[in-house]
Scaffold this motif. Structure first.
Motif, PDB file in Angstrom:
ATOM      1  N   TYR A 105       0.840  -1.198   0.000  1.00 41.60           N
ATOM      2  CA  TYR A 105       0.000   0.000   0.000  1.00 41.60           C
ATOM      3  C   TYR A 105       0.869   1.239   0.000  1.00 41.60           C
ATOM      4  CZ  TYR A 105       0.428   0.504   5.188  1.00 41.60           C
ATOM      5  OH  TYR A 105       0.867   0.670   6.482  1.00 41.60           O
ATOM      6  N   LEU A 106       0.271   2.346  -0.461  1.00 43.48           N
ATOM      7  CA  LEU A 106       0.994   3.606  -0.646  1.00 43.48           C
ATOM      8  C   LEU A 106       0.293   4.734   0.099  1.00 43.48           C
ATOM      9  CD1 LEU A 106       2.971   5.562  -2.332  1.00 43.48           C
ATOM     10  CD2 LEU A 106       1.001   5.827  -3.856  1.00 43.48           C
ATOM     11  N   VAL A 107       1.084   5.628   0.689  1.00 39.24           N
ATOM     12  CA  VAL A 107       0.593   6.916   1.181  1.00 39.24           C
ATOM     13  C   VAL A 107       1.474   7.990   0.540  1.00 39.24           C
ATOM     14  CG1 VAL A 107       0.233   8.387   3.194  1.00 39.24           C
ATOM     15  CG2 VAL A 107      -0.215   5.924   3.360  1.00 39.24           C
ATOM     16  N   PHE A 108       0.871   8.889  -0.221  1.00 42.58           N
ATOM     17  CA  PHE A 108       1.627   9.919  -0.941  1.00 42.58           C
ATOM     18  C   PHE A 108       1.280  11.301  -0.406  1.00 42.58           C
ATOM     19  CE2 PHE A 108       1.932  12.996  -4.526  1.00 42.58           C
ATOM     20  CZ  PHE A 108       3.319  12.983  -4.635  1.00 42.58           C
ATOM     21  N   THR A 109       2.307  12.119  -0.147  1.00 37.82           N
ATOM     22  CA  THR A 109       2.089  13.457   0.400  1.00 37.82           C
ATOM     23  C   THR A 109       1.548  14.402  -0.668  1.00 37.82           C
ATOM     24  OG1 THR A 109       4.439  13.877   0.002  1.00 37.82           O
ATOM     25  CG2 THR A 109       3.791  13.413   2.250  1.00 37.82           C
ATOM     26  N   THR A 110       0.256  14.582  -0.665  1.00 36.67           N
ATOM     27  CA  THR A 110      -0.361  15.529  -1.606  1.00 36.67           C
ATOM     28  C   THR A 110      -0.137  16.974  -1.175  1.00 36.67           C
ATOM     29  OG1 THR A 110      -2.508  15.530  -0.464  1.00 36.67           O
ATOM     30  CG2 THR A 110      -2.158  13.851  -2.176  1.00 36.67           C
ATOM     31  N   LYS A 111       0.078  17.201   0.146  1.00 37.41           N
ATOM     32  CA  LYS A 111       0.390  18.537   0.658  1.00 37.41           C
ATOM     33  C   LYS A 111       0.963  18.420   2.057  1.00 37.41           C
ATOM     34  CE  LYS A 111      -2.611  21.499   2.369  1.00 37.41           C
ATOM     35  NZ  LYS A 111      -3.669  22.503   2.588  1.00 37.41           N
ATOM     36  N   HIS A 112       2.161  18.977   2.254  1.00 34.58           N
ATOM     37  CA  HIS A 112       2.763  19.000   3.591  1.00 34.58           C
ATOM     38  C   HIS A 112       2.385  20.318   4.270  1.00 34.58           C
ATOM     39  CE1 HIS A 112       5.981  18.379   6.682  1.00 34.58           C
ATOM     40  NE2 HIS A 112       5.566  17.129   6.519  1.00 34.58           N
ATOM     41  N   HIS A 113       2.955  20.576   5.450  1.00 36.92           N
ATOM     42  CA  HIS A 113       2.554  21.740   6.242  1.00 36.92           C
ATOM     43  C   HIS A 113       2.844  23.067   5.538  1.00 36.92           C
ATOM     44  CE1 HIS A 113       2.349  18.505   8.991  1.00 36.92           C
ATOM     45  NE2 HIS A 113       3.548  18.625   9.539  1.00 36.92           N
ATOM     46  N   ASP A 114       3.807  23.059   4.604  1.00 41.21           N
ATOM     47  CA  ASP A 114       4.134  24.298   3.897  1.00 41.21           C
ATOM     48  C   ASP A 114       3.035  24.753   2.946  1.00 41.21           C
ATOM     49  OD1 ASP A 114       4.393  22.440   1.849  1.00 41.21           O
ATOM     50  OD2 ASP A 114       6.542  22.752   1.559  1.00 41.21           O
ATOM     51  N   GLY A 115       2.044  23.883   2.693  1.00 39.83           N
ATOM     52  CA  GLY A 115       0.919  24.265   1.858  1.00 39.83           C
ATOM     53  C   GLY A 115       1.114  24.067   0.371  1.00 39.83           C
ATOM     54  N   PHE A 116       2.285  23.592  -0.043  1.00 38.95           N
ATOM     55  CA  PHE A 116       2.546  23.410  -1.473  1.00 38.95           C
ATOM     56  C   PHE A 116       1.866  22.131  -1.943  1.00 38.95           C
ATOM     57  CE2 PHE A 116       5.132  22.114  -5.153  1.00 38.95           C
ATOM     58  CZ  PHE A 116       5.057  23.283  -5.906  1.00 38.95           C
ATOM     59  N   ALA A 117       0.895  22.271  -2.824  1.00 36.01           N
ATOM     60  CA  ALA A 117       0.093  21.131  -3.273  1.00 36.01           C
ATOM     61  C   ALA A 117       0.800  20.383  -4.395  1.00 36.01           C
ATOM     62  CB  ALA A 117      -1.283  21.601  -3.739  1.00 36.01           C
ATOM     63  N   MET A 118       0.880  19.089  -4.244  1.00 36.73           N
ATOM     64  CA  MET A 118       1.451  18.225  -5.281  1.00 36.73           C
ATOM     65  C   MET A 118       0.341  17.665  -6.158  1.00 36.73           C
ATOM     66  SD  MET A 118       4.697  18.417  -4.791  1.00 36.73           S
ATOM     67  CE  MET A 118       5.446  17.022  -5.608  1.00 36.73           C
ATOM     68  N   PHE A 119      -0.744  18.440  -6.267  1.00 37.42           N
ATOM     69  CA  PHE A 119      -1.864  18.081  -7.145  1.00 37.42           C
ATOM     70  C   PHE A 119      -2.440  19.370  -7.714  1.00 37.42           C
ATOM     71  CE2 PHE A 119      -3.584  18.804  -2.966  1.00 37.42           C
ATOM     72  CZ  PHE A 119      -4.854  19.323  -3.135  1.00 37.42           C
ATOM     73  N   ASP A 120      -3.308  19.244  -8.668  1.00 41.72           N
ATOM     74  CA  ASP A 120      -3.832  20.410  -9.391  1.00 41.72           C
ATOM     75  C   ASP A 120      -5.018  21.012  -8.646  1.00 41.72           C
ATOM     76  OD1 ASP A 120      -4.175  22.334 -11.345  1.00 41.72           O
ATOM     77  OD2 ASP A 120      -5.297  21.009 -12.691  1.00 41.72           O
ATOM     78  N   THR A 121      -4.722  21.717  -7.580  1.00 42.52           N
ATOM     79  CA  THR A 121      -5.790  22.340  -6.800  1.00 42.52           C
ATOM     80  C   THR A 121      -6.252  23.639  -7.440  1.00 42.52           C
ATOM     81  OG1 THR A 121      -6.384  23.209  -4.617  1.00 42.52           O
ATOM     82  CG2 THR A 121      -4.100  23.515  -5.308  1.00 42.52           C
ATOM     83  N   LYS A 122      -7.528  23.902  -7.329  1.00 39.69           N
ATOM     84  CA  LYS A 122      -8.095  25.169  -7.815  1.00 39.69           C
ATOM     85  C   LYS A 122      -8.267  26.164  -6.668  1.00 39.69           C
ATOM     86  CE  LYS A 122      -8.592  23.493 -11.990  1.00 39.69           C
ATOM     87  NZ  LYS A 122      -8.086  22.125 -11.760  1.00 39.69           N
ATOM     88  N   GLN A 123      -7.882  25.759  -5.455  1.00 34.63           N
ATOM     89  CA  GLN A 123      -8.088  26.596  -4.281  1.00 34.63           C
ATOM     90  C   GLN A 123      -6.902  27.526  -4.008  1.00 34.63           C
ATOM     91  OE1 GLN A 123     -11.189  26.095  -3.255  1.00 34.63           O
ATOM     92  NE2 GLN A 123     -11.196  24.436  -4.770  1.00 34.63           N
ATOM     93  N   SER A 124      -5.784  27.288  -4.689  1.00 34.25           N
ATOM     94  CA  SER A 124      -4.570  28.053  -4.436  1.00 34.25           C
ATOM     95  C   SER A 124      -3.700  28.014  -5.682  1.00 34.25           C
ATOM     96  CB  SER A 124      -3.821  27.445  -3.239  1.00 34.25           C
ATOM     97  OG  SER A 124      -2.506  27.938  -3.141  1.00 34.25           O
TER      98      SER A 124
END
Length: 482
Positions: free
Chosen positions: A124-143
């Motif tokens: 199984y996998l857990v991938f960091t989509t966003k750490h505490h710094d707020g940088f999103a590793m996905f295509d967010t429309k919120q930021s």
């Protein structure tokens, strides 16, 4: 690069001393002391499936990979954080945020990650989509603070999380999205009106409820994007346990030593969970350390509990000293990881092993080599790990015991590293049934065993002893005496 020099202080300290960085001690999440089992049948079903997997991979990857520092913790202005004293804190934050214009992982290869993880025996996998710094590793429309808004945006694989999940999905992994509840880049969490003295929201939510409501909606919207736009997911793994309802702060939380404000930092988990599980039926929620209905399994970090635990849990350990990529980091041996895996599984848990990809998007060669060596052991000994459950007598010294769902008992004898394989292995308890056969999983062949009182003595084939250090552990299968 000046920024790199200024921020490698802690990383170089680790390389020199071999000790984990202090951030890993101060930023660690301890295990909850309470557990509330889920009642949703679909969640319970998925939890049972997750408990069969036993070995997972967590990938910390973000801006912090560029300078090679300890995730995003250096943004946090707490006394245990060390930074270059010649750089003003506000200047440091600006430089860190500016890394978003330098992060160009042109060799991004999620298929390599998934292939190596499968070869390692991970499930199984857990991938960091966003750490505490707020940088999103996905295509967010919120930021606009994301991998798809920086210099990597023109790459056809700019939406990193999508391709990571796709690659691991093709390899048959259960999939988890790591998401940080605190977001230090959001002006509704760290309001520029005030200083940022610690990891918490930097304004009094009671005085400015409208601002916190905006942050709640922001968090809800980003999680909704992950739940609706990235295919089937199994786990929502929520980090940042200090962001929690005030009423859940107990003596255990205070023992962390982190600052605790006098107001609630509640992101409204019931609303988030309802939305997430409507999109992903049976989704496992892991609201770390916030005991209750949204912490479906517990997550002791950088340690293995000293006793068996009956409720679902996983130990989060790192392959090297750090979660993210740090140059010249010191890697643990495959033998040490295999021993930890055996101990964790015997005590009823799963092992989530942390690896940090390099800033170019590849895995370090040393990490790949060690993961494959772990997988070579699991290729022949996996029956003693996967799909197993605990036994009443789960440990005798460095020998650990598990059992299959059909009743086969396993003894996993952890061997001393870099020493000759012994000719005899002994343990107390978990004796085989009189006259029954015992099989050495390494060879698939029966071995001779005897019993004297409560002690079992197994004679190993002479050929095994000729290979010093070749076997991290030896696993034996047998029918236990009732």
């Amino acid at each position: 690069m000046k920024f790199r020099k200024a921020t490698l202080t802690l990383a170089l300290l680790t390389a020199a001393t071999g000790l984990p960085l202090r951030a890993q001690n101060q930023g660690v999440h301890q295990q909850s002391s309470q557990y509330e089992a889920p009642t949703d049948p679909l969640v319970r079903q998925k939890l049972e499936k997750w408990q069969d997997q036993k070995f997972g991979l967590i990938l910390h990857w973000g801006l912090y990979a560029v300078p090679g520092i300890i995730e995003s913790w250096e943004l946090c202005s707490e006394s245990w954080i060390e930074r270059d004293s010649t750089v003003a804190y506000e200047d440091y934050k600006k430089r860190y945020w500016g890394l978003s214009q330098q992060f160009t992982p042109t060799k991004f290869d999620p298929e390599q990650w998934a292939r190596v993880a499968r070869q390692a025996g991970m499930r199984y996998l857990v991938f960091t989509t966003k750490h505490h710094d707020g940088f999103a590793m996905f295509d967010t429309k919120q930021s606009d603070f994301s991998i798809t808004q920086g210099p990597f945006r023109s790459n056809p694989r700019a939406n990193v999380a999508k391709y990571v999940f796709e690659a691991f999905r093709k390899e048959g992994f259960m999939l988890g999205a790591y998401f940080s509840k605190p977001d230090w880049h959001s002006e509704n969490f760290w309001w520029p009106k005030y200083a940022t003295p610690d990891r918490n929201v930097n304004y009094d939510i009671r005085k400015y409820p409208w601002r916190w409501q905006q942050y709640q909606q922001f968090t809800y919207n980003q999680i909704s994007e992950l739940m609706h736009d990235y295919g089937s997911l199994d786990i929502l793994w929520l980090d940042g346990g200090w962001v929690r309802p005030r009423e859940t702060v107990n003596a255990e939380v205070r023992a962390w030593g982190a600052p605790i404000p006098e107001f609630s930092q509640d992101v409204n988990m019931p609303r988030i969970a309802a939305m997430a599980r409507q999109a992903q039926p049976g989704l496992l929620m892991v609201d770390r350390t916030v005991h209750g209905p949204y912490e479906n399994y517990q997550t002791p970090e950088q340690r293995v509990p000293d006793h068996k635990i009956d409720n679902p849990w996983e130990s989060c350990l790192t392959l090297a000293n750090n979660w993210g990529y740090v140059p010249n980091d010191q890697y643990k041996s495959p033998t040490r990881i295999i021993h930890s895996l055996a101990e964790v599984v015997a005590k009823g848990g799963s092992l989530l092993l942390g690896v940090g990809p390099k800033p170019d998007g590849t895995l370090a060669d040393e990490a790949v080599t060690r993961l494959r060596e772990i997988g070579q052991w699991l290729d022949v000994n996996g029956a003693a790990i996967y799909n197993t459950r605990t036994t009443a007598h789960y440990q005798d010294g460095r020998t650990y015991f598990t059992q299959s769902k059909t009743g086969t008992r396993y003894a996993i004898a952890c061997l001393a590293e870099d020493k000759p394989t012994p000719t005899v292995v002994e343990w107390a308890g978990n004796a085989p049934k009189k006259g029954s056969r015992m099989t050495l999983l390494q060879t698939g062949k029966p071995v001779t065993w005897t019993r004297q009182g409560n002690k079992v003595r197994v004679t190993l084939p002479a050929t095994l002893a000729k290979q010093a250090g070749a076997y991290p552990a030896l696993a034996f299968a047998f029918t236990a005496e009732q």
